[in-house]
Design a protein around this motif. Structure first.
Motif, mmCIF file in Angstrom:
data_model
loop_
_atom_site.group_PDB
_atom_site.id
_atom_site.type_symbol
_atom_site.label_atom_id
_atom_site.label_comp_id
_atom_site.label_asym_id
_atom_site.label_seq_id
_atom_site.Cartn_x
_atom_site.Cartn_y
_atom_site.Cartn_z
ATOM 1 N N LEU A 290 0.865 -1.177 0.000
ATOM 2 C CA LEU A 290 0.000 0.000 0.000
ATOM 3 C C LEU A 290 0.901 1.225 0.000
ATOM 4 O O LEU A 290 1.881 1.284 0.746
ATOM 5 C CB LEU A 290 -0.902 0.026 1.235
ATOM 6 C CG LEU A 290 -1.952 -1.072 1.331
ATOM 7 C CD1 LEU A 290 -2.662 -1.022 2.674
ATOM 8 C CD2 LEU A 290 -2.956 -0.953 0.198
ATOM 9 N N ASP B 116 0.947 5.448 0.373
ATOM 10 C CA ASP B 116 0.162 6.593 0.838
ATOM 11 C C ASP B 116 0.131 7.675 -0.227
ATOM 12 O O ASP B 116 1.170 8.159 -0.676
ATOM 13 C CB ASP B 116 0.749 7.156 2.132
ATOM 14 C CG ASP B 116 0.530 6.227 3.310
ATOM 15 O OD1 ASP B 116 -0.477 5.499 3.310
ATOM 16 O OD2 ASP B 116 1.365 6.228 4.231
ATOM 17 N N PRO C 198 -4.286 5.134 1.767
ATOM 18 C CA PRO C 198 -3.398 4.070 1.307
ATOM 19 C C PRO C 198 -3.974 3.430 0.041
ATOM 20 O O PRO C 198 -5.092 2.924 0.039
ATOM 21 C CB PRO C 198 -3.396 3.087 2.476
ATOM 22 C CG PRO C 198 -4.719 3.293 3.143
ATOM 23 C CD PRO C 198 -5.091 4.731 2.916
#
Length: 150
Positions: A118, A120, A134
């Motif tokens: 993930l 950001d 995310p």
């Protein structure tokens, strides 16, 4: 009279249970591989990054809709890096990277991530507070994402 009361009881008893039953269709969820966010009047949907295994560049794929009466700009990019701007007309929609006839996805360079991670992202627009979300990183293993790799 008693038969009418019995009929009314049967009808209400048989149909009234739906009033108390949980309705899953009222829950909002991300039905695809990406994530969604609302930033001001902009609805950003199915946000995801597609990259090559072992690469450091990724294509940012998403759809953004503007529900306001004025044109808007979405700024989107890595939470700790540069951002890019997407212009969305009033009551318009921009699709990045979905089909050949749509706009190209945004290229994000120098990502320290691999498929399955993930990353950001930071999203903001003119008159509202931005937010960090995310977003999933995918590769081209699935046929629908193969053409979206950088």
């Amino acid at each position: 009279m008693a038969s009418a009361a019995l009929a009314l009881t049967v009808i209400l008893g048989g149909t009234g249970c739906a009033m108390l039953t949980y309705q899953a269709t009222t829950e909002k969820y991300d039905a695809s591989d990406g994530v969604s966010a609302d930033v001001g009047a902009l609805a950003v949907r199915n946000i995801l990054l597609v990259m090559e295994e072992g690469g450091s560049d990724a294509n940012l794929v998403f759809t953004v809709s503007n529900s306001s009466d004025e044109d808007a700009e979405l700024e989107i990019g890595l939470a700790d890096g540069d951002s890019q701007t997407v212009e969305v007309e009033a009551h318009g929609q921009v699709v990045l990277g979905a089909d050949d006839d749509q706009e190209e996805p945004l290229l994000i360079e120098g990502i320290d991530a691999k498929p399955g991670d993930l990353v950001d992202l930071y999203l903001s627009t003119g008159g509202s507070e931005g937010l960090e979300i995310p977003a999933p990183v995918l590769d081209g293993r699935l046929p629908e994402y193969r053409a979206l790799r950088p």
